[in-house]
Each structure stands twice: as structure tokens, then as C-alpha cells.
Scaffold this active site. Sequence first.
Site, PDB file in Angstrom:
ATOM      1  N   GLY A 258       0.817  -1.213   0.000  1.00 40.26           N
ATOM      2  CA  GLY A 258       0.000   0.000   0.000  1.00 40.26           C
ATOM      3  C   GLY A 258       0.848   1.258   0.000  1.00 40.26           C
ATOM      4  N   GLU A 261       6.671   4.075   4.912  1.00 39.33           N
ATOM      5  CA  GLU A 261       6.898   5.206   5.815  1.00 39.33           C
ATOM      6  C   GLU A 261       8.319   5.746   5.834  1.00 39.33           C
ATOM      7  OE1 GLU A 261       6.282   1.987   6.775  1.00 39.33           O
ATOM      8  OE2 GLU A 261       7.420   1.447   8.561  1.00 39.33           O
ATOM      9  N   ASN A 262       9.092   5.621   4.755  1.00 35.28           N
ATOM     10  CA  ASN A 262      10.464   6.135   4.721  1.00 35.28           C
ATOM     11  C   ASN A 262      10.558   7.521   5.372  1.00 35.28           C
ATOM     12  OD1 ASN A 262      10.922   3.968   2.760  1.00 35.28           O
ATOM     13  ND2 ASN A 262       9.755   5.301   1.402  1.00 35.28           N
ATOM     14  N   HIS A 294      -1.742   6.219   8.574  1.00 39.42           N
ATOM     15  CA  HIS A 294      -0.893   5.095   8.975  1.00 39.42           C
ATOM     16  C   HIS A 294       0.590   5.405   8.736  1.00 39.42           C
ATOM     17  CE1 HIS A 294       0.027   0.737   9.527  1.00 39.42           C
ATOM     18  NE2 HIS A 294       0.994   1.008   8.663  1.00 39.42           N
ATOM     19  N   GLU A 295       0.912   5.825   7.535  1.00 34.38           N
ATOM     20  CA  GLU A 295       2.334   6.067   7.222  1.00 34.38           C
ATOM     21  C   GLU A 295       2.867   7.240   8.019  1.00 34.38           C
ATOM     22  OE1 GLU A 295       3.574   3.662   5.781  1.00 34.38           O
ATOM     23  OE2 GLU A 295       1.720   2.814   4.978  1.00 34.38           O
ATOM     24  N   HIS A 298       3.660   6.257  11.587  1.00 33.30           N
ATOM     25  CA  HIS A 298       4.900   5.480  11.723  1.00 33.30           C
ATOM     26  C   HIS A 298       6.086   6.366  12.096  1.00 33.30           C
ATOM     27  CE1 HIS A 298       4.324   1.290  10.852  1.00 33.30           C
ATOM     28  NE2 HIS A 298       3.902   1.436   9.614  1.00 33.30           N
ATOM     29  N   GLU A 317       3.860  -2.399  13.496  1.00 34.65           N
ATOM     30  CA  GLU A 317       2.687  -2.476  12.617  1.00 34.65           C
ATOM     31  C   GLU A 317       1.377  -2.614  13.399  1.00 34.65           C
ATOM     32  OE1 GLU A 317       2.836  -1.417   9.829  1.00 34.65           O
ATOM     33  OE2 GLU A 317       4.930  -1.670   9.226  1.00 34.65           O
TER      34      GLU A 317
HETATM   35  C1  7ML Z   1      -0.924  -1.374   6.392  1.00 37.67           C
HETATM   36  C2  7ML Z   1       1.994  -1.936   4.531  1.00 37.67           C
HETATM   37  C3  7ML Z   1       2.931  -2.916   4.128  1.00 37.67           C
HETATM   38  C4  7ML Z   1       2.547  -4.238   3.954  1.00 37.67           C
HETATM   39  C5  7ML Z   1       2.454  -0.512   4.777  1.00 37.67           C
HETATM   40  C6  7ML Z   1       4.366  -2.541   3.893  1.00 37.67           C
HETATM   41  C7  7ML Z   1       3.423  -0.340   5.925  1.00 37.67           C
HETATM   42  C8  7ML Z   1       5.098  -2.137   5.117  1.00 37.67           C
HETATM   43  C9  7ML Z   1       4.873  -0.702   5.535  1.00 37.67           C
HETATM   44  C10 7ML Z   1      -1.912  -0.507   6.760  1.00 37.67           C
HETATM   45  C11 7ML Z   1      -2.344   0.427   5.852  1.00 37.67           C
HETATM   46  C12 7ML Z   1      -1.755   0.482   4.609  1.00 37.67           C
HETATM   47  C13 7ML Z   1      -0.785  -0.407   4.255  1.00 37.67           C
HETATM   48  C14 7ML Z   1      -0.360  -1.350   5.144  1.00 37.67           C
HETATM   49  C15 7ML Z   1       0.665  -2.326   4.744  1.00 37.67           C
HETATM   50  C16 7ML Z   1       1.237  -4.611   4.168  1.00 37.67           C
HETATM   51  C17 7ML Z   1       0.297  -3.666   4.572  1.00 37.67           C
HETATM   52  N1  7ML Z   1       5.732  -0.462   6.682  1.00 37.67           N
HETATM   53  O1  7ML Z   1       3.409   0.979   6.387  1.00 37.67           O
HETATM   54  O2  7ML Z   1       3.033  -1.113   7.015  1.00 37.67           O
HETATM   55 ZN    ZN Z   2       2.766   0.047   8.553  1.00 43.81          ZN
END
Ligand code: 7ML
Ligand code: ZN
Length: 863
Positions: A258, A261-262, A294-295, A298, A317
Amino acid sequence: MNPTIYLKDYKNPNFSVKHVSLCFELNPEKTVVTSSVRYERQQDGDLLLDGEGLALQSIALDGNTLDKSQYELHDKGLTIINPPQSFTLDIITHINPQANTALEGLYRSSGNYCTQCEAQGFRRITYYQDRPDVMATFSVEIIADKATNPVLLSNGNPVESGNLDDGKHYAKWHDPFPKPCYLFALVAGDLAQVEDRFTTQSGRNITLQIYTEAHHIHQCDFAMASLKRAMAWDEQRFGLEYDLDLFMIVAVDDFNMGAMENKGLNIFNSRLVFASPETATDDDYIAIEAVIGHEYFHNWTGNRVTCRDWFQLSLKEGLTVFRDQEFTADMHSRAVKRIEDVRLLRAHQFAEDASPMAHPIRPASFVEINNFYTVTVYEKGAEVVRLYHSLLGEQGFRKGMDLYFERHDGQAVTTEDFLSAMADANNRDLSQMQTWYEQAGTPRLKVSLDYNKSSQTCTLTCEQSCPATPESKEKKPYLIPFKIALLDDSGNTLADESTLLITKEKQSFTFENISSQPIPSLLRDFSAPVLLEYDYSDKDYAFLMQFDNNAFNRWAAAQALATSTVLSLVENPDTSTRIINHAFKALIANTNLEPALKAKALSLPSLSDIQEAWLNTHDTMNPVVLFEAKKRLKQNLAKVLQAEFLNTYQAMQQTSDDDTVDLSDKAMQQRKLQNVCLSYLASLGSDMLDLAYDQFESANNMTNQYAALAALSHQDYPQREQSLKAFEAQWEGEANVMDKWFGVQAASSLPNTLNHIQTLKQHPKFSMKNPNKVRALIGAFAMRNPLNFHAEDGSGYQFIADSVLELDKLNPQIASRIVRALMDWKRLEPTRQALMKSALERIANAQGLSGDVAEIVNKSLGG
Ligand code: 7ML
Ligand code: ZN
């Protein structure tokens, strides 16, 4: 087969890193990466550097080129043999972004450069200790052709930029916050931007920028507004302020997940940024806001405090999902948000916890970490964080968070550190919470009620258990906050809401002064991620649907009643549906209910929910039979309540004089209910489909246009083709809208869908290299088309096997997501079981399978 990595084998790194300097000379096929890293010894041993797919050009220690005897090069990295106490290592590597279809490390998307380093992508950029407990400050220089790459971005603050010879230019960036390399990012290309600003609570001015290709830049305003809401919310709710002067988001079309969060430079899948009422549904809008949140969140829960190792993934997470859930709940309807989250958890996480891939939120081992970005780590992880919140209350939880940041800012830590912060800040012994991190499987909570009329007492007896899962057979009891109330037969409370603390395998709770036989309202707001077992009758469910004063539980009762009715219909097609007919009729008539809650309660449980319920009492299932029974219930409700659905459908329709789309919560809620009604009505076929067609024709927003197309997609209806053609013609230039078009066809329950999908694979807008396209066409077929996927001749399974093998050569992460559709063969009836298993075995026997796919296939086949 790649080796299994164990949490118990964790060792500190031999060397820490003070600072990383990187220089990128960008070229599509041969990018030169120069890295200069200052190392300091922490313990005895060699320096172990990870590296994959790199062409090593040179390596020098403190300026002296290393002799071949001083290092060992192998296909997973580079070992520097017994280097000194502290030193600088200079390494030059060549990489090929253009050929990178795995979308890990540095790659190209629509002609632009971007990176994805979580979890282990940095090792595809340069040799480094690619592990999150190595934190360092980074300086980055990017050199590229100016005409094709006017924008050059990396983490932190811009330091310097200028022109070079040969039409090149450069930019230098510095990130002052020590970070693990998985948070490194680089973006370069021809991108437009929108800019805004945010003033923090302490008065600092932050510049906010969103970058994307010019033709989409007008669709970024909602994402920008969402970002500002997220920044304000994190200050208000958690006292957390942004720390750099610049925050950038880049939207790209080719992205495995999705978003990411760099530090200071979030990279997003464009489908989670672009929004306009014509192209995005209301659900898309809410998802964009949630993921932007979400990002952003983080930055504190993930970046400032990060994970010691990847077994701790849920530390960042689970916590960040909890935070984004609360953000959405505070921005919109709390009850609706809770319902959606629980629906997702029950449909997907409960299934995962019962599958060969079952794992604790903190796994004890893995082969490929990319396979552990799961609903368990994310969604069950968020439920476990929510348990602290339930146990400690909002203030106690906040105290725990404050202590967590006070203790661990700038560190890479473990889930135990989080538990300790929560416990210590509140002077509580929470050691039993550890069970939630260590055990897989969905706990069962069996509850019985004993009412004693003469003593006016009521006793609830709770017994918990947890089924065996791959990591263990014997299970320790969990700490379960169990929120309940007792109701009388007109819905008044006999015992007010309270949270019972369950700690043992079996426990009883007695309530005094209970004047009549109570009906219990149990597991309110889904206070713990457990499977509740209580002997409710269908009449009890109907009662709770109407009278429970907990909105979540009214929804849960509706779902349970529908599930129970579907299961009865499977056993006996002539089962009376009188109770649910009445209950749904009362539900539609209820004028006190907000439309979104009504829409949720009217939506039948997912097939996955129904399957789990069936498998509670059976060893195997026929998904087609369950699907047909659910369909029969839906059509029956539509027939019996046709007038009600039609009235509500019309009452929810909105008209506006100037063709603007109302994006208020109220308008979104109304569209939700309108389209749930439409879905019921369209299930009746014939002239009801004209309703859908009219809506399709007249819609001025994607929510209504898409809902109408979806309703038509399952029906052999004269205007079906025409609608699909019109949609394609209208949206062929919008990649993310075309994904809806692919998806709606892939999910169609009409026969011949599989042949049609083969045709769509040849469509000019389809590409196996684009993860969104693969998810839209192939993922949708496997996940949202039970009838055709489970076709009796096994053709659906073979198609998925073919697709997995094709994808695995391009993008193992995506192949590994798709292959999970074949994982649960043991739960199927014998014929399908054998067919699915043989599809899986064909994959297992293929040459050169990726570690990603091999891990899933082996776990499923019991290897
Ligand atoms: C969770 C993400 C990843 C993988 C995004 C990649 C992330 C790792 C990343 C909640 C909302 C949107 C995307 C994700 C998600 C699977 C799901 N660190 O920020 O967690
Ligand atoms: Zn995440």
C-alpha cells in the site's frame, strides 16, 4: 530451500554504524552506487554485509583497496574478515533499476526511479548490515540527467543542489535522525508537486509536498488535507509532533504494497493517493485518509522507535494500525469503523490462524520475512494493542505510550519493551499479555449462563481454549478483557456494562440483584480477538439485533443470525427464514439507526465467515454449496423485503442541482445504504436490473457508478456488456479506475468467467509487471470469485498455479500473495481437495521457485 531463521538465534551486530554517505549516479541500466560507511566494533567477529544482485566494482578500507584475502564474496553478501576497531569502508556497486521487476531495492516506475527497502531491499542497493538494529544518520547525493529527472529526492533535509556537465545535475540530502536502512528512500524523475504547510503545536512550520506525474497532480488535494488532519490528530491524541521541517509523499503506480513510511519521504501506491469524486469511491476516500494517517503515524511508532529485528514487526505495525484505526474512528463513525475492522479480522485473520500459515503476532521463525506482512501481524497485532487500551483505559494507555517514547526514542526494541512500558507506567502486572505474542490460533471463549430466580443471582461461566497450531499443541491461557452487559426481555439493563477479566482456563462471575432471566450481551465492541461460543437461539439474535444498546453487538447479532440461517439452509433448503425476515424488516424500518450502521447490519457475512462457522462443526466443506446457500438467503430476503429495499433505495438517493458530489459523512452513509439495497434488489435479476443500469447511466460519482456495475456484473443482462464497454471507454486513461473494471469482471459469478479472464490478460492496459493489475484480475478471481475459482473441474486452481509460476519469475512477493489461495486444500471436500493439492504440487515441483513461494507451498504441503 532457503534456511529458516529463528528468533532465539538473535545476536547483536558485531559493528555499529556512525554515518552512511551514499552517492547515486542514476542510469536506467547501470546505476553506480558509491557508499562510504563509518563502522565501530561492538564485539568480536567479522563484519557481515548483506548484498543481493549487486555487481561489486571496488572495495576499500580506510582508503586502501582490499586484497582478495581480506574479504569473502558470496551470493548473499560479503564478509570482511576481522577488520579493525573502527574504520571507513568505501564500496562501489553497479545495479540495474530497469531490469528490477521484483520492485525491491531501486527500480523504475513509469520512467521514474523509486525505492522500496522494507524489509530487506537495501541489500539490493549496496552491501550493508541490512538489519533494523543498525541505526545511522545518512547523507545522500543523487546525480542524474536533468531533463528526464528534474526532481531528485531522498530522506531528511535538502542541503545543496546544482548543475553539472553533460546536462546532468545533482542534489544532496541529509537526514539527521539515525535510522535503519529499511527507511532509506530515493525518488528521481519528472514529477509535479503540490505544496502546503502545517504549523505544529509548538509553532514550528512544516512544508508538506506531494509529488506525482503531472496529469494526476489535481487528484492530490484530498491526500494533502488528510495529511494535515493526521498531523493534528497525532498531536491532540498522543502529544506527538513532526520532527523534520519537510514532509514529502510520492505516488507511484508500481508498488508491491500500500505504502511505505520512509523517513520524511513516504512512498505510496498511487491508488492510495489519487482521489476525485468521479474516479474514487467513498471507500477509496476513507482508505486514502487511513493510509496517509498510517504512514505518517509510523514516524513515531516505527521510525523514532523501531524494531530490533523482523520478528518484532508487530511492534510497529500492530501499534500503527491501532493508531490509524483510532484516527478513522475519531474522524468518522466509531461504531462503523469497529465493525469494518472486526469484519476484516474475522474474514481473513481467523482464516489465516486456522491455516498452515498460522503464526503468532510475533513469529518465532520464518524463511522469507516478506511472507509475514500478514493480517495476523497487522490486524491481530492491532487487536492486541487494543487489549492494553481496554485494560488500562485511554489515560493509562497514554501513560504507557509516553513512557515507551521516554525510554526508547532512537532505539530498536522488542514487543517485551512495549509490554513493560505499558505495565510500568500503570503499576500493573501485565506479564500474562505475553501469551498473545507467543501463541498462534484464535482462542475460543465458551460461555454459559446460569440464572437462579430464588437468589436473584446470575452466574456467567467462561472457559477458554485454543486449537493446536503449527508452533504448539499445548496452549497457555490468555488475559482476556471480556466486556458484557445483561439485558431483560425488553432491552433494559439488568447488569450495566462491565469488563470481566478472564485470566484462567475456567472462571465464573456472579451478578447480584438480577430480577429476571437475562439475555447476555457478550464481547461488546469485540473486546478481544476471540471466537465467542454461547448457545444463542435465532430468536435471541433477532432480539439483540433490535434491543442491544451496544451498536457493535447489534451488528454482530445480525451477522450471527445470517450465518446461522445460511448453515440451516445448507442442511435443509426448506428451512424457514421467518425469524431473519422479520428481524431484517424491523431493521430497515428502524428510523433511529444511522444509515451506515443499517447498511452494515444488512450486509450478509462474508463467505469466509460462513466457512469458518461451518468448519466449527465439520472437517471439510464445499465452498460452492455454502456460496449457493448464502445467495439463496440473499435472494429470499430481497424477495420478501422488496418493497422495503426499494423504498429505502429511493429515500437514500441524492439529487443536486449543480452536479457536485457531496462528500460529507452523511452523504457517504446514504450512498452506502442505497447501494446495499441495490445489491439486494439486483440479486432478483430481470427488471430490477434496470434500476442498476439507470444508476450506472446517471451516476456522477464513482461510488454509484461502480456499485451499479458490480451489481450488473453477476447477471446475464442485455446491457451488461454495454455498461462494461462504456466504463472502459470512459476510464481507459485512469489506471486505478481500470483496476475496478478488471476486478469487477474477474469476480463475476457468471460461467465462462475464466475464459474471459484469459482474454483480459491480453488487454493493452493489463500487465503482469504491475502489482495493482495482478491483484485486480488474478487476485480478485482467487479471492472474490468462489464459484469459478472452485470450479469442479479444477480449472480455477490450475489457472492460479499457472499465474503463480509466471509471476514468480517477475515478482516473487506478488506470486507469494497469490499462491495463498491454494493453501487451504485440506479444508475442502475430497474432490476439490485433490484438485487443489495437485495444482499446489505442480508449483512445488517447478524449477527455480523463489524462496517466497516455496515457503508457502512447503508449509501447505506439510514439508
Ligand atoms: C498497512 C503496509 C505494508 C505491507 C504498509 C508494507 C506499511 C510495510 C509498511 C496498513 C495500511 C496500509 C498499508 C499497510 C501495509 C502490508 C500492509 N511499513 O506501512 O506497514
Ligand atoms: Zn505500517
